[in-house]
Design an enzyme around this catalytic site. Structure first.
Site, short mmCIF file in Angstrom:
data_model
loop_
_atom_site.label_atom_id
_atom_site.label_comp_id
_atom_site.label_asym_id
_atom_site.label_seq_id
_atom_site.Cartn_x
_atom_site.Cartn_y
_atom_site.Cartn_z
N GLU A 1 18.75 -21.23 -98.23
CA GLU A 1 17.54 -21.54 -99.02
C GLU A 1 16.29 -21.46 -98.15
OE1 GLU A 1 15.66 -25.64 -100.77
OE2 GLU A 1 17.83 -25.48 -100.77
N VAL A 2 16.40 -21.95 -96.93
CA VAL A 2 15.24 -21.96 -96.01
C VAL A 2 15.53 -20.98 -94.88
CG1 VAL A 2 13.79 -23.36 -94.52
CG2 VAL A 2 14.75 -24.37 -96.60
N HIS B 1 19.25 -23.06 -89.17
CA HIS B 1 19.53 -24.50 -89.07
C HIS B 1 21.02 -24.77 -89.16
CE1 HIS B 1 18.57 -23.45 -93.24
NE2 HIS B 1 19.48 -24.33 -93.62
N ASN C 1 24.42 -21.58 -93.15
CA ASN C 1 24.40 -20.62 -94.25
C ASN C 1 23.56 -19.42 -93.85
OD1 ASN C 1 25.87 -22.36 -95.99
ND2 ASN C 1 24.01 -23.51 -96.43
N HIS D 1 23.61 -27.58 -90.32
CA HIS D 1 23.79 -28.81 -91.08
C HIS D 1 24.85 -29.64 -90.35
CE1 HIS D 1 22.05 -27.42 -95.10
NE2 HIS D 1 22.27 -26.26 -94.52
N ARG E 1 16.48 -35.52 -91.10
CA ARG E 1 17.38 -35.75 -92.23
C ARG E 1 17.08 -34.77 -93.36
NH1 ARG E 1 20.48 -40.17 -91.14
NH2 ARG E 1 19.57 -41.56 -89.58
N ASP E 2 18.16 -34.25 -93.96
CA ASP E 2 18.02 -33.34 -95.10
C ASP E 2 17.42 -34.11 -96.28
OD1 ASP E 2 19.64 -30.46 -95.96
OD2 ASP E 2 18.89 -31.75 -97.57
N ILE E 3 16.53 -33.45 -96.99
CA ILE E 3 15.85 -34.11 -98.11
C ILE E 3 16.80 -34.31 -99.31
CG2 ILE E 3 14.97 -32.09 -99.39
CD1 ILE E 3 12.18 -33.44 -99.23
P1 DGP Z 1 20.27 -23.97 -96.60
O1 DGP Z 1 20.80 -23.75 -97.98
O2 DGP Z 1 21.35 -23.86 -95.57
O3 DGP Z 1 19.07 -23.07 -96.31
O4 DGP Z 1 19.79 -25.48 -96.55
C1 DGP Z 1 18.45 -25.88 -96.64
C2 DGP Z 1 18.45 -27.38 -96.67
O5 DGP Z 1 17.13 -27.81 -96.43
C3 DGP Z 1 18.86 -27.99 -98.02
O6 DGP Z 1 20.03 -28.80 -97.81
C4 DGP Z 1 17.68 -28.86 -98.43
C5 DGP Z 1 16.87 -28.97 -97.18
N1 DGP Z 1 15.44 -28.99 -97.38
C6 DGP Z 1 14.70 -28.12 -98.11
N2 DGP Z 1 13.40 -28.42 -98.04
C7 DGP Z 1 13.30 -29.51 -97.22
C8 DGP Z 1 12.21 -30.28 -96.75
O7 DGP Z 1 11.04 -30.04 -97.05
N3 DGP Z 1 12.50 -31.33 -95.94
C9 DGP Z 1 13.80 -31.63 -95.57
N4 DGP Z 1 13.96 -32.67 -94.78
N5 DGP Z 1 14.84 -30.92 -95.99
C10 DGP Z 1 14.60 -29.86 -96.80
#
Ligand code: DGP
Length: 115
Positions: free
Chosen positions: A94-95, A99, A86, A101, A28-30
């Site tokens: 961001e990461v 991935h 993205n 979504h 799950r997204d945080i």
């Molecule tokens: P993007 O912008 O596509 O790189 O989305 C990165 C997503 O990752 C963003 O929706 C928040 C999520 N996210 C960032 N850090 C963490 C984490 O430590 N744990 C989880 N579960 N989600 C995270």
């Protein structure tokens, strides 16, 4: 430096994991943007879509199959959902660990793009 998501795959950071096999992890997204917001990632680190190789095609295809199965399991398949990837700064990534979504559980409205 390993990304946050590599650390989740390695079990070094906590996450609400909803699916896992030897190639793919989903959690799950945080910062959920909808009632259901799952991130589906390859266990091996591929930074962006630009870094996918031809040999990765089966793995990338499986990300979609896991999304399909999770959508069904989570009860959002019939009403529908959105899959988002993205890429790099203009894409709002961001990461830097590839991935997908999986977002749904409510009407999402039209996809908006900032101009
Ligand atoms: P993007 O912008 O596509 O790189 O989305 C990165 C997503 O990752 C963003 O929706 C928040 C999520 N996210 C960032 N850090 C963490 C984490 O430590 N744990 C989880 N579960 N989600 C995270």
């Amino acid at each position: 430096m390993p990304t946050l998501f590599e650390r989740i795959v390695a079990g070094e950071l906590p996450a609400d994991i909803v699916y896992r096999d030897d190639e793919i992890t989903a959690f799950r997204d945080i910062r959920p943007q909808a009632p259901v917001h799952i991130l589906i990632i390859p266990n091996k680190p591929i930074p962006t879509v630009n870094d996918i190789t031809d040999a990765d095609a089966p793995l990338v295809g499986r990300l979609f199959l896991v999304a399909r199965d999770l959508a069904k399991q989570l009860g959002i398949a019939a009403d529908g959902y959105r899959l988002i990837v993205n890429c790099n700064s203009h894409g709002g990534q961001e990461v830097y660990h590839l991935h997908l979504h999986l977002v749904g559980g409510a009407p999402l409205g039209p996809m908006t793009v900032k101009r």
